[in-house]
Design a protein around this motif. Sequence first.
Motif, PDB file in Angstrom:
ATOM      1  N   THR A 244       0.818  -1.210   0.000  1.00 34.54           N
ATOM      2  CA  THR A 244       0.000   0.000   0.000  1.00 34.54           C
ATOM      3  C   THR A 244       0.851   1.260   0.000  1.00 34.54           C
ATOM      4  OG1 THR A 244      -0.114   0.014   2.411  1.00 34.54           O
ATOM      5  CG2 THR A 244      -1.844  -1.194   1.233  1.00 34.54           C
ATOM      6  N   SER A 245       2.134   1.121   0.329  1.00 32.90           N
ATOM      7  CA  SER A 245       3.068   2.255   0.334  1.00 32.90           C
ATOM      8  C   SER A 245       4.481   1.710   0.201  1.00 32.90           C
ATOM      9  CB  SER A 245       2.922   3.072   1.619  1.00 32.90           C
ATOM     10  OG  SER A 245       3.235   2.272   2.747  1.00 32.90           O
ATOM     11  N   ALA A 246       5.415   2.610  -0.119  1.00 33.12           N
ATOM     12  CA  ALA A 246       6.812   2.207  -0.266  1.00 33.12           C
ATOM     13  C   ALA A 246       7.359   1.748   1.078  1.00 33.12           C
ATOM     14  CB  ALA A 246       7.640   3.359  -0.808  1.00 33.12           C
TER      15      ALA A 246
ATOM     16  N   SER B 163       2.412  -6.859   8.396  1.00 30.72           N
ATOM     17  CA  SER B 163       2.333  -5.505   7.865  1.00 30.72           C
ATOM     18  C   SER B 163       3.765  -4.988   7.813  1.00 30.72           C
ATOM     19  CB  SER B 163       1.463  -4.632   8.775  1.00 30.72           C
ATOM     20  OG  SER B 163       1.407  -3.316   8.298  1.00 30.72           O
ATOM     21  N   GLU B 164       4.329  -5.013   6.612  1.00 30.25           N
ATOM     22  CA  GLU B 164       5.735  -4.675   6.417  1.00 30.25           C
ATOM     23  C   GLU B 164       5.918  -3.158   6.500  1.00 30.25           C
ATOM     24  OE1 GLU B 164       9.281  -5.505   3.171  1.00 30.25           O
ATOM     25  OE2 GLU B 164       7.407  -6.619   3.038  1.00 30.25           O
ATOM     26  N   ARG B 165       6.753  -2.713   7.449  1.00 27.94           N
ATOM     27  CA  ARG B 165       6.971  -1.283   7.667  1.00 27.94           C
ATOM     28  C   ARG B 165       8.459  -1.001   7.850  1.00 27.94           C
ATOM     29  NH1 ARG B 165       1.894  -0.203  11.819  1.00 27.94           N
ATOM     30  NH2 ARG B 165       0.355  -1.215  10.487  1.00 27.94           N
ATOM     31  N   TYR B 166       8.836   0.243   7.555  1.00 28.10           N
ATOM     32  CA  TYR B 166      10.224   0.683   7.724  1.00 28.10           C
ATOM     33  C   TYR B 166      10.212   2.194   7.871  1.00 28.10           C
ATOM     34  CZ  TYR B 166      15.122   1.608   6.756  1.00 28.10           C
ATOM     35  OH  TYR B 166      16.418   2.035   6.852  1.00 28.10           O
ATOM     36  N   PRO B 167      10.914   2.787   8.814  1.00 27.83           N
ATOM     37  CA  PRO B 167      11.863   2.168   9.737  1.00 27.83           C
ATOM     38  C   PRO B 167      11.222   1.629  11.012  1.00 27.83           C
ATOM     39  CG  PRO B 167      11.969   4.529  10.000  1.00 27.83           C
ATOM     40  CD  PRO B 167      10.962   4.251   8.897  1.00 27.83           C
TER      41      PRO B 167
ATOM     42  N   GLU C  66      -8.525  -3.788   5.283  1.00 22.65           N
ATOM     43  CA  GLU C  66      -7.614  -2.662   5.073  1.00 22.65           C
ATOM     44  C   GLU C  66      -6.488  -2.761   6.100  1.00 22.65           C
ATOM     45  OE1 GLU C  66      -7.892   2.147   4.468  1.00 22.65           O
ATOM     46  OE2 GLU C  66      -9.674   0.899   4.147  1.00 22.65           O
ATOM     47  N   ILE C  67      -5.252  -2.864   5.595  1.00 26.16           N
ATOM     48  CA  ILE C  67      -4.068  -2.977   6.446  1.00 26.16           C
ATOM     49  C   ILE C  67      -2.874  -2.489   5.621  1.00 26.16           C
ATOM     50  CG2 ILE C  67      -3.835  -5.423   5.813  1.00 26.16           C
ATOM     51  CD1 ILE C  67      -2.487  -5.927   8.525  1.00 26.16           C
ATOM     52  N   THR C  68      -1.911  -1.875   6.277  1.00 25.20           N
ATOM     53  CA  THR C  68      -0.729  -1.350   5.596  1.00 25.20           C
ATOM     54  C   THR C  68       0.200  -2.481   5.166  1.00 25.20           C
ATOM     55  OG1 THR C  68      -0.833   0.656   6.927  1.00 25.20           O
ATOM     56  CG2 THR C  68       1.270   0.188   5.861  1.00 25.20           C
ATOM     57  N   ASN C  69       0.566  -2.498   3.901  1.00 25.35           N
ATOM     58  CA  ASN C  69       1.584  -3.401   3.340  1.00 25.35           C
ATOM     59  C   ASN C  69       1.512  -4.850   3.822  1.00 25.35           C
ATOM     60  OD1 ASN C  69       2.650  -1.255   1.883  1.00 25.35           O
ATOM     61  ND2 ASN C  69       4.142  -0.748   3.464  1.00 25.35           N
ATOM     62  N   PRO C  70       0.386  -5.529   3.615  1.00 21.33           N
ATOM     63  CA  PRO C  70       0.319  -6.948   3.993  1.00 21.33           C
ATOM     64  C   PRO C  70       1.084  -7.806   2.971  1.00 21.33           C
ATOM     65  CG  PRO C  70      -1.707  -6.324   2.920  1.00 21.33           C
ATOM     66  CD  PRO C  70      -0.875  -5.069   3.021  1.00 21.33           C
ATOM     67  N   SER C  71       2.404  -7.815   3.125  1.00 18.24           N
ATOM     68  CA  SER C  71       3.257  -8.442   2.109  1.00 18.24           C
ATOM     69  C   SER C  71       3.248  -9.965   2.174  1.00 18.24           C
ATOM     70  CB  SER C  71       4.690  -7.922   2.229  1.00 18.24           C
ATOM     71  OG  SER C  71       5.229  -8.221   3.505  1.00 18.24           O
TER      72      SER C  71
ATOM     73  N   VAL D 180      12.594   0.673  -2.419  1.00 15.78           N
ATOM     74  CA  VAL D 180      11.317   0.447  -3.094  1.00 15.78           C
ATOM     75  C   VAL D 180      10.875   1.752  -3.723  1.00 15.78           C
ATOM     76  CG1 VAL D 180       8.913  -0.233  -2.795  1.00 15.78           C
ATOM     77  CG2 VAL D 180      10.698  -1.380  -1.492  1.00 15.78           C
ATOM     78  N   GLY D 181      10.519   1.723  -4.986  1.00 16.57           N
ATOM     79  CA  GLY D 181      10.109   2.921  -5.705  1.00 16.57           C
ATOM     80  C   GLY D 181       8.726   3.389  -5.299  1.00 16.57           C
ATOM     81  N   ASP D 182       8.260   4.422  -5.977  1.00 16.54           N
ATOM     82  CA  ASP D 182       6.930   4.963  -5.710  1.00 16.54           C
ATOM     83  C   ASP D 182       5.856   3.962  -6.123  1.00 16.54           C
ATOM     84  OD1 ASP D 182       7.975   7.355  -4.814  1.00 16.54           O
ATOM     85  OD2 ASP D 182       7.906   8.292  -6.791  1.00 16.54           O
TER      86      ASP D 182
END
Length: 154
Positions: free
Chosen positions: A11-13, A68-72, A48-53, A18-20
Motif C-alpha cells: 500500500t506504500s513504499a 504488515s511490512e513497515r520501515y523504519p 484494510e491494512i498497511t503493506n500486507p506483504s 522500493v520505488g513509488d
Amino acid sequence: AMYHVFIGTYTSAVGPFVGDLKGGSKGIYAFTFDPATGVLTPKGLAAEITNPSWVCVNPAGDVLYAVSERYPENGVVAAFSINRASGLLTPLPAAIGPGKEGEGDAEVDAGGCETCHCQVDPSGSFLGCANYGPGSVSCFSISPSGALSQRTAL
C-alpha cells in the motif's frame, strides 16, 4: 467447490530501495477460485491494512494472519477471522493474557522492521514471523479462537 483466495498488496513504499507505488492499493483482497474452470474472480477489498506483504491461513482454514511490512518502524502482525460464506475478513483483537481474550489491539508488534513472512505451525498453536531488517524471527502463541498473544519470543 469454490475456494477463497486472499492476496496481500503493498500500500506504500517500504525501505530505501522500493520505488513509488501509485496503484492505490488498500490491503488484502479476496477472490474466489473455481478449480473446475481455473477462473479467479475478484471479490474486492477484504481487509484494510498497511503493506500486507505476506498472508497465511491456520490449519483449520478459519483464521488468516498477515504481516504488515513497515520501515523504519517495527512491522506488525494481525489476525482476521474468515467469513467462509462471503470471504470477508474481521480483525481478531489479540489475547493479551490468560482470560483476556479479545482485549488487545488487532495488530501486534512483530519485534523488527520489514516483517516479510509468517507461518502457522501444523498444530495451529504458534505463528512465526521473519523480520527482514534486523534479521530476526519472532514467535506468537495463538489462542483457541485464533487470536494472537503478545510476542512470546524474539
